[in-house]
Structures are given as C-alpha cells and as structure tokens.
Design a protein around this motif. Structure first.
Motif, PDB file in Angstrom:
ATOM      1  N   ARG A   1     -15.223   0.006  13.382  1.00  0.00           N
ATOM      2  CA  ARG A   1     -14.360  -0.475  12.306  1.00  0.00           C
ATOM      3  C   ARG A   1     -13.386  -1.534  12.818  1.00  0.00           C
ATOM      4  N   LEU A   2     -13.441  -2.679  12.173  1.00  0.00           N
ATOM      5  CA  LEU A   2     -12.572  -3.811  12.487  1.00  0.00           C
ATOM      6  C   LEU A   2     -11.571  -4.022  11.357  1.00  0.00           C
ATOM      7  N   PHE A   3     -10.338  -4.305  11.716  1.00  0.00           N
ATOM      8  CA  PHE A   3      -9.301  -4.628  10.742  1.00  0.00           C
ATOM      9  C   PHE A   3      -8.761  -6.009  11.086  1.00  0.00           C
ATOM     10  N   ILE A   4      -8.917  -6.963  10.165  1.00  0.00           N
ATOM     11  CA  ILE A   4      -8.519  -8.345  10.403  1.00  0.00           C
ATOM     12  C   ILE A   4      -7.427  -8.731   9.415  1.00  0.00           C
ATOM     13  N   PHE A   5      -6.282  -9.135   9.933  1.00  0.00           N
ATOM     14  CA  PHE A   5      -5.213  -9.598   9.046  1.00  0.00           C
ATOM     15  C   PHE A   5      -4.380 -10.642   9.773  1.00  0.00           C
ATOM     16  N   GLY A   6      -3.774 -11.528   8.992  1.00  0.00           N
ATOM     17  CA  GLY A   6      -3.010 -12.592   9.619  1.00  0.00           C
ATOM     18  C   GLY A   6      -1.906 -13.148   8.757  1.00  0.00           C
ATOM     19  N   GLY A   7      -1.650 -12.514   7.626  1.00  0.00           N
ATOM     20  CA  GLY A   7      -0.609 -13.026   6.748  1.00  0.00           C
ATOM     21  C   GLY A   7      -1.004 -14.368   6.156  1.00  0.00           C
ATOM     22  N   SER A   8      -0.059 -14.976   5.481  1.00  0.00           N
ATOM     23  CA  SER A   8      -0.341 -16.249   4.822  1.00  0.00           C
ATOM     24  C   SER A   8      -0.662 -17.356   5.814  1.00  0.00           C
TER      25      SER A   8
ATOM     26  N   LYS B   1     -20.785  -3.139   5.752  1.00  0.00           N
ATOM     27  CA  LYS B   1     -19.772  -2.607   4.842  1.00  0.00           C
ATOM     28  C   LYS B   1     -18.483  -3.406   5.018  1.00  0.00           C
ATOM     29  N   TYR B   2     -17.748  -3.578   3.921  1.00  0.00           N
ATOM     30  CA  TYR B   2     -16.517  -4.357   4.022  1.00  0.00           C
ATOM     31  C   TYR B   2     -15.569  -4.030   2.881  1.00  0.00           C
ATOM     32  N   VAL B   3     -14.283  -4.289   3.149  1.00  0.00           N
ATOM     33  CA  VAL B   3     -13.238  -4.236   2.129  1.00  0.00           C
ATOM     34  C   VAL B   3     -12.426  -5.512   2.290  1.00  0.00           C
ATOM     35  N   LEU B   4     -12.323  -6.298   1.221  1.00  0.00           N
ATOM     36  CA  LEU B   4     -11.588  -7.552   1.254  1.00  0.00           C
ATOM     37  C   LEU B   4     -10.415  -7.486   0.271  1.00  0.00           C
ATOM     38  N   SER B   5      -9.256  -7.975   0.713  1.00  0.00           N
ATOM     39  CA  SER B   5      -8.091  -7.958  -0.167  1.00  0.00           C
ATOM     40  C   SER B   5      -7.062  -8.966   0.331  1.00  0.00           C
ATOM     41  N   PRO B   6      -6.285  -9.567  -0.586  1.00  0.00           N
ATOM     42  CA  PRO B   6      -5.218 -10.485  -0.154  1.00  0.00           C
ATOM     43  C   PRO B   6      -4.077  -9.762   0.545  1.00  0.00           C
ATOM     44  N   PHE B   7      -3.945  -8.442   0.283  1.00  0.00           N
ATOM     45  CA  PHE B   7      -2.849  -7.670   0.878  1.00  0.00           C
ATOM     46  C   PHE B   7      -3.234  -6.202   0.896  1.00  0.00           C
ATOM     47  N   PHE B   8      -2.759  -5.492   1.925  1.00  0.00           N
ATOM     48  CA  PHE B   8      -3.051  -4.064   2.045  1.00  0.00           C
ATOM     49  C   PHE B   8      -1.745  -3.271   2.070  1.00  0.00           C
ATOM     50  N   HIS B   9      -1.648  -2.287   1.169  1.00  0.00           N
ATOM     51  CA  HIS B   9      -0.461  -1.431   1.106  1.00  0.00           C
ATOM     52  C   HIS B   9      -0.635  -0.158   1.938  1.00  0.00           C
ATOM     53  N   ASN B  10      -1.895   0.228   2.197  1.00  0.00           N
ATOM     54  CA  ASN B  10      -2.168   1.503   2.885  1.00  0.00           C
ATOM     55  C   ASN B  10      -2.444   1.287   4.373  1.00  0.00           C
ATOM     56  N   MET B  11      -1.509   0.604   5.046  1.00  0.00           N
ATOM     57  CA  MET B  11      -1.704   0.256   6.454  1.00  0.00           C
ATOM     58  C   MET B  11      -1.898   1.495   7.329  1.00  0.00           C
ATOM     59  N   ALA B  12      -1.140   2.551   7.075  1.00  0.00           N
ATOM     60  CA  ALA B  12      -1.244   3.760   7.900  1.00  0.00           C
ATOM     61  C   ALA B  12      -2.656   4.329   7.851  1.00  0.00           C
ATOM     62  N   GLU B  13      -3.220   4.404   6.671  1.00  0.00           N
ATOM     63  CA  GLU B  13      -4.576   4.927   6.507  1.00  0.00           C
ATOM     64  C   GLU B  13      -5.592   4.030   7.205  1.00  0.00           C
ATOM     65  N   ILE B  14      -5.436   2.722   7.079  1.00  0.00           N
ATOM     66  CA  ILE B  14      -6.374   1.776   7.706  1.00  0.00           C
ATOM     67  C   ILE B  14      -6.293   1.870   9.220  1.00  0.00           C
ATOM     68  N   TYR B  15      -5.079   1.891   9.765  1.00  0.00           N
ATOM     69  CA  TYR B  15      -4.910   1.987  11.213  1.00  0.00           C
ATOM     70  C   TYR B  15      -5.610   3.220  11.777  1.00  0.00           C
ATOM     71  N   SER B  16      -5.487   4.345  11.069  1.00  0.00           N
ATOM     72  CA  SER B  16      -6.049   5.609  11.571  1.00  0.00           C
ATOM     73  C   SER B  16      -7.569   5.559  11.682  1.00  0.00           C
ATOM     74  N   LYS B  17      -8.197   4.644  10.942  1.00  0.00           N
ATOM     75  CA  LYS B  17      -9.656   4.551  10.948  1.00  0.00           C
ATOM     76  C   LYS B  17     -10.161   3.316  11.704  1.00  0.00           C
TER      77      LYS B  17
ATOM     78  N   SER C   1       6.627  -7.908  14.583  1.00  0.00           N
ATOM     79  CA  SER C   1       6.401  -6.699  13.782  1.00  0.00           C
ATOM     80  C   SER C   1       4.972  -6.188  13.928  1.00  0.00           C
ATOM     81  N   THR C   2       4.007  -7.105  13.948  1.00  0.00           N
ATOM     82  CA  THR C   2       2.604  -6.715  14.114  1.00  0.00           C
ATOM     83  C   THR C   2       2.394  -6.028  15.451  1.00  0.00           C
ATOM     84  N   VAL C   3       2.908  -6.625  16.525  1.00  0.00           N
ATOM     85  CA  VAL C   3       2.749  -6.041  17.853  1.00  0.00           C
ATOM     86  C   VAL C   3       3.419  -4.666  17.910  1.00  0.00           C
ATOM     87  N   ALA C   4       4.613  -4.548  17.336  1.00  0.00           N
ATOM     88  CA  ALA C   4       5.335  -3.277  17.352  1.00  0.00           C
ATOM     89  C   ALA C   4       4.551  -2.182  16.630  1.00  0.00           C
ATOM     90  N   GLU C   5       3.938  -2.515  15.503  1.00  0.00           N
ATOM     91  CA  GLU C   5       3.132  -1.536  14.770  1.00  0.00           C
ATOM     92  C   GLU C   5       1.958  -1.052  15.612  1.00  0.00           C
TER      93      GLU C   5
END
Length: 373
Positions: free
Chosen positions: A197-204, A254-270, A281-285
């Motif tokens: 499982r890969l999680f890709i995000f980078g903000g605007s 399989k994929y999930v695409l979205s402009p923004f994710f509110h459930n970061m805790a759930e995504i991180y755990s997987k 902030s990203t590094v700290a998380e």
C-alpha cells in the motif's frame, strides 16, 4: 483543547500570566504553535495567538485560545505590489504593537515566517522576553533576524546547522511540536501484507507533479514484476482524477483518488510507504506513526528548507530523499520495487523514524513556564 480553567481555584485564575504565540502563513508554522497551546491549556497561563487570514481555516471556532487575526498577505512582485505590501506590513506592525502593549504578555514565542515578524519586533521594542521556535531543519530568515536577542532558540531538529556560533548557548533541542491528535495516532506495526500500500500526497504544491510522475512510475514498476499487488491512495486534483483513474484501471491495480483526505490516521495505519513533500508537519506526522517515506522536497520552498528536512531524515536512515529535478519514473519505480522486495528494510527504517519521536510540545511548555516563573 478543553478549557479547564474553571477548575482552577479563583486565587490562581486571578494570577494568570499571559503569553503570545505568533504563527501563521502555513499549517507548518501554525500547528507547532497549537501543539504548544494544548500543553499550556489548564495551566495558570492565558494563551493568545496572533495569526493571519490564511490560517483561519485551521482554527477550531470553539477553541479556548484567544485568537487575533491580521491580514499579513504580502505580494513582492512588481513595484505597486511591493509598495502596498510594505504599507500593509507597517500597518500590521503598528496594530500588533498596540495589541501587545495592551495585553502585556510575560513572554512571546515566534514560530518563524514573516507572520511572526511584527510580534517579535514589538517584543524588542517593548523589551518583552521572547523565544524563537524553528520547526524546520534550517533557521528561517525571521528567526535568524531575532535569534540574537532571543531568550531561547528552540529547535525541532538537532541537525539544524545555520545557527550563529554566538547563539549556540541559547539553543534548546525540543524535537517536534506535534498536536495530540497526531501524537496519539497508532504506530505502524506490520509491513508483511502481500498487498503493498502506497500513500501519495503533496498538497497544492505537490499533487500536480505527483500526478505526472506516479502513474509513470507505477507503470514501470509493474514491468519489473507484473504480478505485484499494489494499492494506491493518492491525492489528485479534481481535473486530473479521470485521466489517472483510466491509467490505473488499465494497469489493473486498486486505488483511491481524492483532492483531500480527512481520515489520515486510518490511511497511515494501512500504509507501507509514503511518497510526499517534506514540510515540517508532514515529517512530524510520519515520525510519530513510523511510516517510512520517499521524500521529494518542494523545490521552491523558502531557502530550500524542505530539502534540509528530508536530508536530516535520510542521514539518520529513517527515509529517502530525491530532488524533484533529479527523480525520474525509472528511478522512483526501482526504489519502490527495492522496498517491496525488502520488507526488512522498511521495518528498520520505521524503527529509525520512531527513534526520533518525542513530546517536544511538553518540553517547550515546561521551559516556558519555568522562564515566566
């Protein structure tokens, strides 16, 4: 934060001392301030926040911290914009000076960026002790300007190297200042699932670039081993979703695409691996949850601070850093493949990340309380 001052005895409430936190511009500057405010809640301290309109969206309307919002928006391109920006900054400086003179704080903490400039300038004019806090691995311009007269220079990274030699006796290494909502996230505890499982995000400032390179990298990755089971969660702008979905459908992943994710805790755990920018902030998380990352720093970040953040993590064998102008889909796919094959390396990297975990907000809060007595 829960306001529990009503639980304090009346004689303590009447003796409350006030402090000011000056932070804004981006969440990277604001969130450490909010983390400190959480730790100072339910103490005999009255906390005020001076911030700007851009950070208003991050603030909870019910929070007990007293907030003062100014328009700090500066645009330094073109002569007219520069003149307007200088006038606006001067106006904010005068308003801030009046406000701080009225509040009479016992100490001011500036969190970097030009949003903190008026508050720290007022602190110098009014001879109020102040602290500068740097959450990145590079002391920014505003913090460098005021570091010489600061009571303390609070650093999140011990690797911060551009502190003046004469100021080093004032340096305090706090570690990351992280809000409790992030600090209490569950730690990643397994990397052995067959589906990677890969999680890709980078903000605007990152999603557009990642929308180009990630689909190409995944295409190359599956050429290395077509039987790989991949699941992608990717931040994608609304305009790019249809195009990228078509590519992933064709690849059969399989994929999930979205402009923004509110459930970061759930995504991180997987998540097994993150690909992201490297703001504070990203590094700290990621440090707090122990999820390894391939960092591609935003190349236009002020004084290249994201690169220094990522290199500090890479040098401690807690992640990987690639310059945006140097990374290619081939290089990225090969790195991802290496980590899919060697899960032991992922586990070791996760442990190295977690070794950097601390409660910097509590450490700094205790320090502030000692200073003001």
């Amino acid at each position: 934060m829960n306001n529990k001052n009503s639980l304090l005895p009346p004689e303590l409430v009447s003796k409350k001392k006030s402090i000011i936190l000056a932070a804004g511009g981006t969440g990277g500057h604001l969130f450490p301030a909010m983390a400190l405010a959480e730790e100072l809640d339910n103490t005999i301290v009255d906390v005020h926040l001076i911030t700007d309109l851009r950070c208003q969206k991050y603030l909870d309307q019910n929070q007990p911290i007293k907030t003062h919002i100014f328009d700090f928006h500066l645009k330094m391109t073109g002569l007219l914009n520069k003149v307007i920006s200088v006038w606006r900054l001067s106006n904010v400086c005068l308003k801030t000076l009046w406000l701080i003179g009225k509040l009479k704080p016992h100490i001011i903490i500036g969190f970097g960026g030009y949003t903190s400039f008026p508050s720290l300038l007022a602190a110098k004019v009014l001879r109020i002790p102040y602290i500068v806090q740097e959450q990145n691995c590079f002391l920014g311009k505003s913090n460098r300007l005021f570091a010489g007269s600061a009571k303390i220079i609070a650093l999140s990274y011990k690797e911060t190297s551009n502190v003046s030699l004469s100021d080093t006796p004032k340096v305090v290494i706090t570690g990351d200042l992280v809000r409790s909502s992030i600090r209490n996230l569950p730690i990643k505890n397994t990397f052995d699932n067959e589906e990677f499982r890969l999680f890709i995000f980078g903000g605007s400032q990152g999603a557009k670039v990642f929308s180009q390179i990630i689909p190409e990298a995944i295409t190359e990755l599956l050429k290395l081993n077509p039987s790989l089971k991949i699941h992608l969660t990717q931040q994608v702008s609304q305009d790019d979703q249809k195009k990228i979905a078509a590519i992933y459908d064709k690849l059969g992943i399989k994929y999930v695409l979205s402009p923004f994710f509110h459930n970061m805790a759930e995504i991180y755990s997987k998540t097994d691996l993150v690909i992201s920018r490297s703001g504070a902030s990203t590094v700290a998380e990621l440090v707090n949850v122990g999820v390894p990352a391939i960092f591609i720093p935003f190349p236009y970040a002020m004084e290249d601070h994201q690169y220094f953040n990522a290199k500090a993590i890479e040098n401690s064998k807690a992640g990987w850093c690639f310059r945006q102008e140097e990374i290619t889909s081939i290089i990225l796919s090969q790195k991802i493949y290496e980590l899919i094959v060697d899960r032991k390396l992922l586990k070791e990297t996760s442990k190295n990340l977690l070794n950097r975990k601390n409660n910097g907000a509590k450490y700094l809060a205790d320090t502030v309380l000692k200073i003001i007595g």
